[in-house]
Design a protein around this motif. Sequence first.
Motif, PDB file in Angstrom:
ATOM      1  N   SER A  75       0.815  -1.218   0.000  1.00 30.47           N
ATOM      2  CA  SER A  75       0.000   0.000   0.000  1.00 30.47           C
ATOM      3  C   SER A  75       0.847   1.267   0.000  1.00 30.47           C
ATOM      4  N   GLY A  76       2.096   1.165   0.426  1.00 33.69           N
ATOM      5  CA  GLY A  76       2.967   2.334   0.460  1.00 33.69           C
ATOM      6  C   GLY A  76       3.021   3.025   1.803  1.00 33.69           C
ATOM      7  N   ASN A  77       2.161   2.647   2.731  1.00 31.02           N
ATOM      8  CA  ASN A  77       2.131   3.267   4.053  1.00 31.02           C
ATOM      9  C   ASN A  77       2.637   2.252   5.079  1.00 31.02           C
ATOM     10  N   ALA A  78       3.871   2.438   5.534  1.00 32.27           N
ATOM     11  CA  ALA A  78       4.496   1.473   6.445  1.00 32.27           C
ATOM     12  C   ALA A  78       3.741   1.338   7.756  1.00 32.27           C
ATOM     13  N   SER A  79       3.225   2.424   8.301  1.00 29.31           N
ATOM     14  CA  SER A  79       2.515   2.324   9.587  1.00 29.31           C
ATOM     15  C   SER A  79       1.219   1.533   9.448  1.00 29.31           C
ATOM     16  N   GLU A  80       0.535   1.665   8.307  1.00 25.60           N
ATOM     17  CA  GLU A  80      -0.682   0.862   8.085  1.00 25.60           C
ATOM     18  C   GLU A  80      -0.340  -0.621   7.983  1.00 25.60           C
ATOM     19  N   VAL A  81       0.751  -0.928   7.294  1.00 25.55           N
ATOM     20  CA  VAL A  81       1.179  -2.324   7.157  1.00 25.55           C
ATOM     21  C   VAL A  81       1.531  -2.905   8.523  1.00 25.55           C
ATOM     22  N   LEU A  82       2.256  -2.150   9.326  1.00 23.28           N
ATOM     23  CA  LEU A  82       2.634  -2.623  10.659  1.00 23.28           C
ATOM     24  C   LEU A  82       1.410  -2.796  11.555  1.00 23.28           C
ATOM     25  N   ASN A  83       0.452  -1.894  11.457  1.00 23.46           N
ATOM     26  CA  ASN A  83      -0.794  -2.043  12.225  1.00 23.46           C
ATOM     27  C   ASN A  83      -1.586  -3.255  11.757  1.00 23.46           C
ATOM     28  N   TYR A  84      -1.557  -3.515  10.455  1.00 28.00           N
ATOM     29  CA  TYR A  84      -2.217  -4.703   9.901  1.00 28.00           C
ATOM     30  C   TYR A  84      -1.594  -5.970  10.484  1.00 28.00           C
ATOM     31  N   PHE A  85      -0.257  -6.038  10.516  1.00 26.61           N
ATOM     32  CA  PHE A  85       0.424  -7.187  11.110  1.00 26.61           C
ATOM     33  C   PHE A  85       0.075  -7.322  12.595  1.00 26.61           C
ATOM     34  N   THR A  86       0.031  -6.206  13.300  1.00 30.34           N
ATOM     35  CA  THR A  86      -0.294  -6.235  14.731  1.00 30.34           C
ATOM     36  C   THR A  86      -1.665  -6.857  14.956  1.00 30.34           C
ATOM     37  N   SER A  87      -2.649  -6.427  14.194  1.00 33.57           N
ATOM     38  CA  SER A  87      -4.004  -6.958  14.382  1.00 33.57           C
ATOM     39  C   SER A  87      -4.110  -8.413  13.958  1.00 33.57           C
ATOM     40  N   LEU A  88      -3.431  -8.792  12.877  1.00 35.50           N
ATOM     41  CA  LEU A  88      -3.475 -10.191  12.432  1.00 35.50           C
ATOM     42  C   LEU A  88      -2.846 -11.133  13.445  1.00 35.50           C
ATOM     43  N   LEU A  89      -1.666 -10.758  13.902  1.00 33.68           N
ATOM     44  CA  LEU A  89      -0.926 -11.642  14.808  1.00 33.68           C
ATOM     45  C   LEU A  89      -1.550 -11.703  16.193  1.00 33.68           C
ATOM     46  N   ALA A  90      -2.213 -10.644  16.613  1.00 33.47           N
ATOM     47  CA  ALA A  90      -2.842 -10.627  17.937  1.00 33.47           C
ATOM     48  C   ALA A  90      -3.929 -11.696  18.050  1.00 33.47           C
ATOM     49  N   LYS A  91      -4.579 -12.006  16.944  1.00 34.91           N
ATOM     50  CA  LYS A  91      -5.660 -12.997  16.954  1.00 34.91           C
ATOM     51  C   LYS A  91      -5.136 -14.420  17.145  1.00 34.91           C
ATOM     52  N   VAL A  92      -4.062 -14.752  16.431  1.00 32.66           N
ATOM     53  CA  VAL A  92      -3.580 -16.134  16.414  1.00 32.66           C
ATOM     54  C   VAL A  92      -2.369 -16.347  17.314  1.00 32.66           C
ATOM     55  N   TYR A  93      -1.485 -15.370  17.380  1.00 34.65           N
ATOM     56  CA  TYR A  93      -0.260 -15.460  18.171  1.00 34.65           C
ATOM     57  C   TYR A  93      -0.208 -14.303  19.177  1.00 34.65           C
ATOM     58  N   PRO A  94      -1.032 -14.331  20.210  1.00 34.10           N
ATOM     59  CA  PRO A  94      -1.090 -13.187  21.141  1.00 34.10           C
ATOM     60  C   PRO A  94       0.217 -12.920  21.881  1.00 34.10           C
ATOM     61  N   LEU A  95       1.060 -13.911  22.049  1.00 34.66           N
ATOM     62  CA  LEU A  95       2.322 -13.717  22.763  1.00 34.66           C
ATOM     63  C   LEU A  95       3.292 -12.823  21.990  1.00 34.66           C
ATOM     64  N   VAL A  96       3.127 -12.745  20.683  1.00 36.28           N
ATOM     65  CA  VAL A  96       4.015 -11.921  19.867  1.00 36.28           C
ATOM     66  C   VAL A  96       3.883 -10.453  20.254  1.00 36.28           C
ATOM     67  N   ASN A  97       2.653 -10.002  20.455  1.00 40.70           N
ATOM     68  CA  ASN A  97       2.405  -8.599  20.795  1.00 40.70           C
ATOM     69  C   ASN A  97       2.445  -8.345  22.296  1.00 40.70           C
ATOM     70  N   ALA A  98       2.563  -9.376  23.099  1.00 43.26           N
ATOM     71  CA  ALA A  98       2.489  -9.229  24.556  1.00 43.26           C
ATOM     72  C   ALA A  98       3.646  -8.400  25.116  1.00 43.26           C
ATOM     73  N   ASN A  99       4.820  -8.574  24.567  1.00 42.63           N
ATOM     74  CA  ASN A  99       5.997  -7.835  25.026  1.00 42.63           C
ATOM     75  C   ASN A  99       6.165  -6.591  24.148  1.00 42.63           C
ATOM     76  N   ALA A 100       5.826  -5.437  24.693  1.00 42.04           N
ATOM     77  CA  ALA A 100       5.825  -4.187  23.917  1.00 42.04           C
ATOM     78  C   ALA A 100       7.206  -3.840  23.380  1.00 42.04           C
ATOM     79  N   ARG A 101       8.227  -4.039  24.170  1.00 44.89           N
ATOM     80  CA  ARG A 101       9.590  -3.696  23.732  1.00 44.89           C
ATOM     81  C   ARG A 101      10.002  -4.573  22.540  1.00 44.89           C
ATOM     82  N   ARG A 102       9.709  -5.870  22.624  1.00 44.21           N
ATOM     83  CA  ARG A 102      10.063  -6.789  21.535  1.00 44.21           C
ATOM     84  C   ARG A 102       9.275  -6.426  20.269  1.00 44.21           C
ATOM     85  N   TRP A 103       7.982  -6.134  20.409  1.00 49.63           N
ATOM     86  CA  TRP A 103       7.176  -5.794  19.246  1.00 49.63           C
ATOM     87  C   TRP A 103       7.655  -4.484  18.619  1.00 49.63           C
TER      88      TRP A 103
END
Length: 129
Positions: A75-103
Motif C-alpha cells: 500500500s505504500g504506508n508502512a505504519s498501516e502495514v505494521l498495524n495490519y500485522f499487529t491486528s493479524l498476529l494478535a488474533k492467532v499469536y497473542p504472545l508476539v504482541n504481549a511484550n511491547a519492547r520486543r514488538w
Amino acid sequence: ISDARLKYRPSYQKLNGSAGIVSHLANLLKTKCDYKSYDMVPSWLFGKLAHSIAWKKEAGPLVQRVPIDPDKLVSGNASEVLNYFTSLLAKVYPLVNANARRWLTLREELEPTIVKSYELFQQQSAKAA
C-alpha cells in the motif's frame, strides 16, 4: 503453463511484491520470539492469491495459519502495514504482541523492508505497464 510463466502474470504481481516483507516478518518472529520454524505458502483468500504463514515453537504440527493479504502490504504506508500485522498476529499469536519492547523492535526492523519492497513494487509495476 509452466510455473515460470505463472509467476509473472498480473495476479501474481502483488504477491511477488510483498513476498520480501512476509519473509522478513517470518524470520524476525522466528529469531526474536523463539519459534523453531515457520512455513510460508501462497493460498487463496477471498478469491485472490495471498500469503499463508504459520510458526511453531516445538516439534509437532504447525499452529494455526495466518492469511496475509498482499494488497495491504504494498500500500505504500508502512505504519498501516505494521498495524495490519499487529491486528493479524494478535488474533492467532497473542504472545508476539504481549511484550511491547520486543514488538517495537520488530516494527523498527521491519519498516525499512516495507518501504524498500513498496519502491521495488512500484518500479516493477511501471515496467509491466
